[in-house]
Design a protein around this motif. Structure first.
Motif, short mmCIF file in Angstrom:
data_model
loop_
_atom_site.label_atom_id
_atom_site.label_comp_id
_atom_site.label_asym_id
_atom_site.label_seq_id
_atom_site.Cartn_x
_atom_site.Cartn_y
_atom_site.Cartn_z
N VAL A 150 0.85 -1.19 0.00
CA VAL A 150 0.00 0.00 0.00
C VAL A 150 0.89 1.24 0.00
CG1 VAL A 150 -1.74 1.30 1.32
CG2 VAL A 150 -1.82 -1.21 1.24
N ALA A 151 0.51 2.25 -0.78
CA ALA A 151 1.23 3.52 -0.73
C ALA A 151 0.98 4.17 0.62
CB ALA A 151 0.77 4.44 -1.85
N ILE A 152 2.05 4.53 1.31
CA ILE A 152 1.95 5.18 2.62
C ILE A 152 2.65 6.53 2.52
CG2 ILE A 152 2.50 5.01 5.07
CD1 ILE A 152 2.50 1.98 4.77
N ILE A 153 1.89 7.60 2.73
CA ILE A 153 2.38 8.95 2.52
C ILE A 153 2.07 9.77 3.77
CG2 ILE A 153 2.20 11.04 1.09
CD1 ILE A 153 1.03 9.08 -1.11
N THR A 154 3.07 10.44 4.31
CA THR A 154 2.86 11.33 5.45
C THR A 154 2.91 12.76 4.95
OG1 THR A 154 4.01 9.74 6.86
CG2 THR A 154 3.60 11.91 7.79
N LEU A 155 1.95 13.58 5.41
CA LEU A 155 1.81 14.95 4.92
C LEU A 155 1.75 15.92 6.08
CD1 LEU A 155 -0.96 14.06 2.35
CD2 LEU A 155 1.35 14.76 1.73
N SER A 156 2.37 17.08 5.90
CA SER A 156 2.25 18.15 6.89
C SER A 156 0.87 18.79 6.78
CB SER A 156 3.34 19.19 6.66
OG SER A 156 3.13 19.85 5.42
N LEU A 157 0.57 19.69 7.69
CA LEU A 157 -0.75 20.32 7.70
C LEU A 157 -0.99 21.16 6.44
CD1 LEU A 157 -1.06 21.37 11.46
CD2 LEU A 157 -1.73 19.22 10.34
N ASP A 158 0.08 21.59 5.78
CA ASP A 158 -0.08 22.35 4.53
C ASP A 158 0.21 21.48 3.31
OD1 ASP A 158 2.60 22.10 4.94
OD2 ASP A 158 3.11 24.20 4.62
N TYR A 159 0.08 20.15 3.50
CA TYR A 159 0.15 19.17 2.40
C TYR A 159 1.56 19.02 1.83
CZ TYR A 159 -4.99 19.67 2.35
OH TYR A 159 -6.33 19.71 2.70
N GLN A 160 2.59 19.35 2.59
CA GLN A 160 3.96 19.05 2.16
C GLN A 160 4.23 17.57 2.40
OE1 GLN A 160 6.43 21.51 1.03
NE2 GLN A 160 4.55 22.71 0.74
N VAL A 161 4.87 16.91 1.45
CA VAL A 161 5.14 15.48 1.56
C VAL A 161 6.31 15.25 2.51
CG1 VAL A 161 5.78 13.39 0.32
CG2 VAL A 161 4.25 15.06 -0.76
N LEU A 162 6.08 14.50 3.57
CA LEU A 162 7.12 14.21 4.56
C LEU A 162 7.72 12.81 4.36
CD1 LEU A 162 5.33 15.64 7.74
CD2 LEU A 162 6.90 16.81 6.18
N THR A 163 6.90 11.84 3.99
CA THR A 163 7.40 10.50 3.66
C THR A 163 6.66 10.01 2.43
OG1 THR A 163 5.81 9.27 5.03
CG2 THR A 163 7.86 9.99 6.10
N TRP A 164 7.34 9.14 1.68
CA TRP A 164 6.81 8.67 0.39
C TRP A 164 7.45 7.31 0.13
CZ3 TRP A 164 3.30 10.98 -2.92
CH2 TRP A 164 3.29 10.60 -4.25
N ASN A 165 6.68 6.23 0.32
CA ASN A 165 7.30 4.91 0.25
C ASN A 165 7.40 4.39 -1.19
OD1 ASN A 165 4.64 4.16 -0.21
ND2 ASN A 165 4.71 2.37 1.13
N LYS A 166 7.96 3.21 -1.34
CA LYS A 166 8.23 2.68 -2.67
C LYS A 166 6.95 2.40 -3.45
CE LYS A 166 12.71 0.68 -1.52
NZ LYS A 166 13.41 1.74 -2.26
N THR A 167 5.90 1.97 -2.77
CA THR A 167 4.64 1.71 -3.47
C THR A 167 4.04 3.02 -3.98
OG1 THR A 167 4.26 -0.22 -2.07
CG2 THR A 167 2.38 0.63 -3.30
N ALA A 168 4.22 4.11 -3.24
CA ALA A 168 3.78 5.42 -3.74
C ALA A 168 4.54 5.78 -5.01
CB ALA A 168 3.98 6.48 -2.67
N GLU A 169 5.83 5.47 -5.04
CA GLU A 169 6.61 5.70 -6.26
C GLU A 169 6.03 4.92 -7.43
OE1 GLU A 169 11.06 6.50 -4.32
OE2 GLU A 169 10.63 4.63 -5.40
N GLU A 170 5.64 3.65 -7.18
CA GLU A 170 5.13 2.80 -8.25
C GLU A 170 3.77 3.28 -8.74
OE1 GLU A 170 5.11 -1.00 -6.44
OE2 GLU A 170 7.31 -1.16 -6.32
N ILE A 171 2.91 3.71 -7.83
CA ILE A 171 1.56 4.13 -8.22
C ILE A 171 1.58 5.47 -8.96
CG2 ILE A 171 -0.68 4.91 -7.34
CD1 ILE A 171 -0.47 2.82 -5.15
#
Length: 257
Positions: A150-171
Protein backbone atom coordinates in the motif's frame (compact mmCIF):
# COMPACT_ATOMS: atom_id res chain seq x y z
CA UNK A 1 30.16 -2.99 42.60
CA UNK A 2 32.04 -0.21 40.83
CA UNK A 3 35.37 -0.90 39.17
CA UNK A 4 37.65 2.10 39.67
CA UNK A 5 41.12 2.46 38.20
CA UNK A 6 43.46 4.63 40.26
CA UNK A 7 46.63 6.02 38.68
CA UNK A 8 48.70 6.98 41.72
CA UNK A 9 52.33 6.45 42.77
CA UNK A 10 52.01 7.55 46.41
CA UNK A 11 50.79 4.70 48.63
CA UNK A 12 49.69 7.09 51.39
CA UNK A 13 47.53 9.08 48.98
CA UNK A 14 46.17 5.85 47.55
CA UNK A 15 45.08 4.61 50.97
CA UNK A 16 43.55 8.00 51.76
CA UNK A 17 41.52 7.91 48.55
CA UNK A 18 40.45 4.33 49.26
CA UNK A 19 39.35 5.27 52.79
CA UNK A 20 37.46 8.33 51.53
CA UNK A 21 35.46 6.20 49.12
CA UNK A 22 34.82 3.41 51.63
CA UNK A 23 33.75 5.83 54.35
CA UNK A 24 31.40 7.48 51.88
CA UNK A 25 29.65 4.20 51.19
CA UNK A 26 31.03 3.69 47.68
CA UNK A 27 31.00 -0.04 47.00
CA UNK A 28 33.98 -0.41 44.71
CA UNK A 29 36.97 -2.44 43.68
CA UNK A 30 39.90 -0.01 43.48
CA UNK A 31 42.75 -1.09 41.21
CA UNK A 32 45.93 0.98 41.63
CA UNK A 33 48.56 1.33 38.90
CA UNK A 34 51.65 3.55 38.73
CA UNK A 35 53.09 3.28 35.22
CA UNK A 36 52.01 4.12 31.69
CA UNK A 37 52.28 0.46 30.67
CA UNK A 38 50.07 -0.81 33.48
CA UNK A 39 47.59 2.02 32.98
CA UNK A 40 47.23 1.26 29.27
CA UNK A 41 46.86 -2.46 29.98
CA UNK A 42 43.98 -1.79 32.37
CA UNK A 43 42.33 0.56 29.87
CA UNK A 44 42.43 -2.11 27.21
CA UNK A 45 41.34 -5.07 29.29
CA UNK A 46 39.70 -3.87 32.48
CA UNK A 47 36.01 -3.56 33.29
CA UNK A 48 35.99 0.12 34.26
CA UNK A 49 33.35 2.45 35.66
CA UNK A 50 35.65 5.32 36.66
CA UNK A 51 39.25 6.53 36.37
CA UNK A 52 40.99 8.54 39.09
CA UNK A 53 44.37 9.94 38.14
CA UNK A 54 47.13 11.87 39.85
CA UNK A 55 48.50 14.81 37.88
CA UNK A 56 52.24 14.28 38.37
CA UNK A 57 53.93 10.88 38.27
CA UNK A 58 57.50 9.82 37.50
CA UNK A 59 57.90 9.88 33.69
CA UNK A 60 54.13 10.15 33.29
CA UNK A 61 51.38 12.69 33.98
CA UNK A 62 47.64 12.93 34.32
CA UNK A 63 47.16 14.87 31.08
CA UNK A 64 48.87 12.11 29.08
CA UNK A 65 46.71 9.60 30.94
CA UNK A 66 43.62 11.62 30.04
CA UNK A 67 44.54 11.56 26.34
CA UNK A 68 45.10 7.80 26.47
CA UNK A 69 41.77 7.31 28.22
CA UNK A 70 39.97 9.48 25.68
CA UNK A 71 41.45 7.45 22.83
CA UNK A 72 40.86 4.04 24.43
CA UNK A 73 37.87 4.36 26.78
CA UNK A 74 36.08 7.66 26.09
CA UNK A 75 32.94 6.24 27.75
CA UNK A 76 34.60 6.07 31.19
CA UNK A 77 34.51 9.19 33.43
CA UNK A 78 37.95 10.59 34.28
CA UNK A 79 38.67 12.61 37.44
CA UNK A 80 42.02 14.24 38.15
CA UNK A 81 43.06 14.03 41.82
CA UNK A 82 46.11 16.19 42.49
CA UNK A 83 47.79 18.38 45.03
CA UNK A 84 49.55 20.62 42.47
CA UNK A 85 46.96 21.13 39.74
CA UNK A 86 46.44 24.82 39.08
CA UNK A 87 43.05 26.25 38.19
CA UNK A 88 44.12 27.20 34.65
CA UNK A 89 45.46 23.72 33.91
CA UNK A 90 42.39 22.15 35.51
CA UNK A 91 40.10 24.11 33.17
CA UNK A 92 42.16 22.99 30.19
CA UNK A 93 41.85 19.38 31.37
CA UNK A 94 38.07 19.74 31.56
CA UNK A 95 38.05 21.06 28.00
CA UNK A 96 40.16 18.07 26.95
CA UNK A 97 37.56 15.65 28.30
CA UNK A 98 38.13 15.28 32.04
CA UNK A 99 34.92 14.88 34.00
CA UNK A 100 36.13 16.77 37.07
CA UNK A 101 39.18 17.56 39.20
CA UNK A 102 39.71 17.30 42.95
CA UNK A 103 42.55 18.79 44.98
CA UNK A 104 44.12 16.44 47.51
CA UNK A 105 44.01 19.27 50.04
CA UNK A 106 40.20 19.17 49.69
CA UNK A 107 39.64 15.45 49.37
CA UNK A 108 36.17 15.80 50.89
CA UNK A 109 35.11 16.84 47.37
CA UNK A 110 36.08 13.44 46.00
CA UNK A 111 32.95 11.60 47.13
CA UNK A 112 30.36 13.98 45.58
CA UNK A 113 32.53 14.24 42.47
CA UNK A 114 32.60 10.46 42.06
CA UNK A 115 28.89 10.11 42.76
CA UNK A 116 28.04 12.81 40.22
CA UNK A 117 30.35 11.32 37.57
CA UNK A 118 28.85 7.85 37.97
CA UNK A 119 25.28 9.16 37.95
CA UNK A 120 25.79 11.33 34.86
CA UNK A 121 27.56 8.49 33.04
CA UNK A 122 24.69 6.10 33.82
CA UNK A 123 22.18 8.67 32.57
CA UNK A 124 24.23 9.15 29.40
CA UNK A 125 24.36 5.39 28.80
CA UNK A 126 20.62 5.08 29.35
CA UNK A 127 20.04 7.90 26.86
CA UNK A 128 22.31 6.20 24.32
CA UNK A 129 20.44 2.91 24.78
CA UNK A 130 17.13 4.70 24.32
CA UNK A 131 18.41 6.44 21.18
CA UNK A 132 19.68 3.15 19.79
CA UNK A 133 16.35 1.49 20.54
CA UNK A 134 14.53 4.32 18.77
CA UNK A 135 16.91 4.07 15.81
CA UNK A 136 16.28 0.32 15.54
CA UNK A 137 12.53 0.88 15.79
CA UNK A 138 12.73 3.59 13.15
CA UNK A 139 14.71 1.30 10.85
CA UNK A 140 12.19 -1.49 11.38
CA UNK A 141 9.22 0.76 10.68
CA UNK A 142 10.94 2.15 7.59
CA UNK A 143 11.50 -1.37 6.31
CA UNK A 144 7.85 -2.28 6.98
CA UNK A 145 6.62 0.86 5.22
CA UNK A 146 8.87 0.32 2.21
CA UNK A 147 7.77 -3.31 1.93
CA UNK A 148 4.07 -2.45 2.18
CA UNK A 149 1.91 -3.16 -0.90
CA UNK A 150 0.00 0.00 0.00
CA UNK A 151 1.23 3.52 -0.73
CA UNK A 152 1.95 5.18 2.62
CA UNK A 153 2.38 8.95 2.52
CA UNK A 154 2.86 11.33 5.45
CA UNK A 155 1.81 14.95 4.92
CA UNK A 156 2.25 18.15 6.89
CA UNK A 157 -0.75 20.32 7.70
CA UNK A 158 -0.08 22.35 4.53
CA UNK A 159 0.15 19.17 2.40
CA UNK A 160 3.96 19.05 2.16
CA UNK A 161 5.14 15.48 1.56
CA UNK A 162 7.12 14.21 4.56
CA UNK A 163 7.40 10.50 3.66
CA UNK A 164 6.81 8.67 0.39
CA UNK A 165 7.30 4.91 0.25
CA UNK A 166 8.23 2.68 -2.67
CA UNK A 167 4.64 1.71 -3.47
CA UNK A 168 3.78 5.42 -3.74
CA UNK A 169 6.61 5.70 -6.26
CA UNK A 170 5.13 2.80 -8.25
CA UNK A 171 1.56 4.13 -8.22
CA UNK A 172 2.22 7.80 -8.90
CA UNK A 173 5.53 7.76 -10.80
CA UNK A 174 7.43 10.29 -8.64
CA UNK A 175 10.57 9.11 -6.87
CA UNK A 176 10.85 10.07 -3.22
CA UNK A 177 13.76 12.47 -3.85
CA UNK A 178 11.58 14.32 -6.38
CA UNK A 179 8.65 14.87 -4.08
CA UNK A 180 9.83 15.03 -0.47
CA UNK A 181 9.18 18.45 1.11
CA UNK A 182 7.16 19.45 -1.95
CA UNK A 183 3.39 20.13 -2.11
CA UNK A 184 1.34 16.98 -2.77
CA UNK A 185 0.75 17.01 -6.54
CA UNK A 186 -1.68 14.09 -6.93
CA UNK A 187 -5.03 15.77 -6.19
CA UNK A 188 -6.80 17.02 -9.35
CA UNK A 189 -8.16 20.54 -9.01
CA UNK A 190 -11.77 19.34 -9.39
CA UNK A 191 -11.34 17.13 -6.29
CA UNK A 192 -9.33 19.57 -4.19
CA UNK A 193 -12.27 20.94 -2.19
CA UNK A 194 -13.53 17.43 -1.40
CA UNK A 195 -10.06 16.37 -0.31
CA UNK A 196 -9.65 19.50 1.85
CA UNK A 197 -12.94 18.68 3.58
CA UNK A 198 -11.73 15.18 4.36
CA UNK A 199 -8.46 16.51 5.79
CA UNK A 200 -10.36 18.97 8.02
CA UNK A 201 -12.30 16.05 9.49
CA UNK A 202 -9.08 14.11 10.01
CA UNK A 203 -7.47 17.02 11.87
CA UNK A 204 -10.48 16.91 14.19
CA UNK A 205 -9.32 13.40 15.19
CA UNK A 206 -11.44 11.40 12.76
CA UNK A 207 -10.08 8.40 10.86
CA UNK A 208 -11.49 8.16 7.34
CA UNK A 209 -11.35 4.86 5.46
CA UNK A 210 -12.03 3.62 1.94
CA UNK A 211 -12.60 6.95 0.23
CA UNK A 212 -12.52 6.81 -3.55
CA UNK A 213 -10.72 9.52 -5.50
CA UNK A 214 -9.14 9.91 -8.89
CA UNK A 215 -5.51 10.97 -8.51
CA UNK A 216 -2.91 12.29 -10.92
CA UNK A 217 0.24 10.45 -11.90
CA UNK A 218 3.49 12.11 -12.86
CA UNK A 219 2.72 11.57 -16.57
CA UNK A 220 -0.60 13.42 -16.24
CA UNK A 221 -2.82 10.33 -16.38
CA UNK A 222 -5.45 9.65 -13.72
CA UNK A 223 -5.81 6.55 -11.55
CA UNK A 224 -8.64 5.39 -9.33
CA UNK A 225 -7.45 5.32 -5.72
CA UNK A 226 -8.89 3.97 -2.49
CA UNK A 227 -7.74 6.41 0.19
CA UNK A 228 -7.65 6.25 3.99
CA UNK A 229 -6.63 9.20 6.17
CA UNK A 230 -5.60 9.39 9.84
CA UNK A 231 -4.12 12.12 12.08
CA UNK A 232 -0.68 12.02 13.71
CA UNK A 233 -0.35 13.79 17.05
CA UNK A 234 2.55 15.53 18.76
CA UNK A 235 3.55 14.97 22.40
CA UNK A 236 0.86 17.44 23.53
CA UNK A 237 -1.90 15.59 21.69
CA UNK A 238 -2.33 18.13 18.90
CA UNK A 239 -2.50 17.09 15.24
CA UNK A 240 0.89 17.89 13.70
CA UNK A 241 0.55 16.02 10.39
CA UNK A 242 -1.50 13.23 8.86
CA UNK A 243 -1.00 9.97 7.03
CA UNK A 244 -2.60 8.93 3.77
CA UNK A 245 -2.67 5.37 2.49
CA UNK A 246 -3.53 4.74 -1.14
CA UNK A 247 -4.45 1.60 -3.09
CA UNK A 248 -4.67 1.62 -6.88
CA UNK A 249 -8.15 0.29 -7.73
CA UNK A 250 -8.08 1.28 -11.40
CA UNK A 251 -8.24 -2.33 -12.61
CA UNK A 252 -11.17 -3.26 -10.36
CA UNK A 253 -13.05 -0.12 -11.47
CA UNK A 254 -12.49 -1.10 -15.08
CA UNK A 255 -13.82 -4.60 -14.35
CA UNK A 256 -16.89 -3.09 -12.71
CA UNK A 257 -17.49 -0.86 -15.74
Amino acid sequence: MLHILLLEDDSADSELIRATLNNGGVNCELKQVETRTDFLAELQSGNLDLILSDYLLPQFDGISALKMAQETRPDVPFILVSGVLGEERAIEALKDGATDYVLKQRLERLLPSVQRAIRENQERQELQRAEESLRQTDDMLRAVVDASPVAIITLSLDYQVLTWNKTAEEIYGWKSFEILHQPLPVIPEKYQNAFNGCVERVLQNQNLKNLEFRHLRKDGSEVDINVSLAPIHDCEGDSCCFIMTAVDITLSKQVEA
